[in-house]
Design a protein around this motif. Structure first.
Motif, short mmCIF file in Angstrom:
data_model
loop_
_atom_site.label_atom_id
_atom_site.label_comp_id
_atom_site.label_asym_id
_atom_site.label_seq_id
_atom_site.Cartn_x
_atom_site.Cartn_y
_atom_site.Cartn_z
N ASP A 109 46.35 45.66 21.12
CA ASP A 109 45.62 44.83 22.07
C ASP A 109 44.14 44.77 21.72
O ASP A 109 43.49 43.76 21.93
N VAL A 128 39.62 50.49 29.40
CA VAL A 128 40.60 50.07 30.40
C VAL A 128 40.03 48.97 31.28
O VAL A 128 40.69 47.96 31.55
N MET A 145 39.46 45.64 29.20
CA MET A 145 40.73 45.01 28.84
C MET A 145 41.51 44.56 30.07
O MET A 145 42.52 43.90 29.95
N TRP A 157 43.32 46.28 32.03
CA TRP A 157 44.66 46.86 32.07
C TRP A 157 45.04 47.30 33.48
O TRP A 157 46.22 47.27 33.83
N ASN A 158 44.08 47.71 34.31
CA ASN A 158 44.39 48.09 35.70
C ASN A 158 44.90 46.89 36.48
O ASN A 158 45.80 47.01 37.29
N ARG A 167 48.44 46.23 35.44
CA ARG A 167 49.30 47.28 35.98
C ARG A 167 49.57 47.04 37.46
O ARG A 167 50.69 47.19 37.94
#
Length: 92
Positions: free
Chosen positions: A14, A75, A78, A80-81, A84
């Motif tokens: 990524d 994190v 990107m 990502w949280n 998620r």
């Protein structure tokens, strides 16, 4: 084989995070390949004058890599949280 392997890694990842690299280090080649693939590139800054920090500091100075100081920076950048959270809400 090192460069071929890193091209594959950059393509599958990524993003690329460079932690330490000399001015002509292999990590810089990987960062350039990742950028060419449209991947995000991040770098940890190092001490000014340190041989093994020149690569990271150059990436940051030339705006090739975003400056990060922790894993949570990566994190967050990107997102990502957010991914998620969306994934969890779909599964519940």
């Amino acid at each position: 084989n090192f460069l071929a392997r890193n091209r594959i890694i950059a393509a599958l990842s990524d993003c690329t995070v460079v932690v330490e690299s000399a001015f002509k280090g292999g990590a810089l080649v990987t960062a350039k390949v990742a950028q060419n693939y449209g991947r995000d590139v991040f770098a940890f800054p190092g001490r000014v004058g340190d041989v093994y920090s020149e690569g990271c500091n150059t990436l940051i100075r030339k705006n090739v890599a975003a400056l990060v100081t922790s894993a949570s920076d990566v994190v967050d950048m990107m997102r990502w949280n957010a991914v998620r959270s969306r994934w969890r809400s779909r599964c519940l």
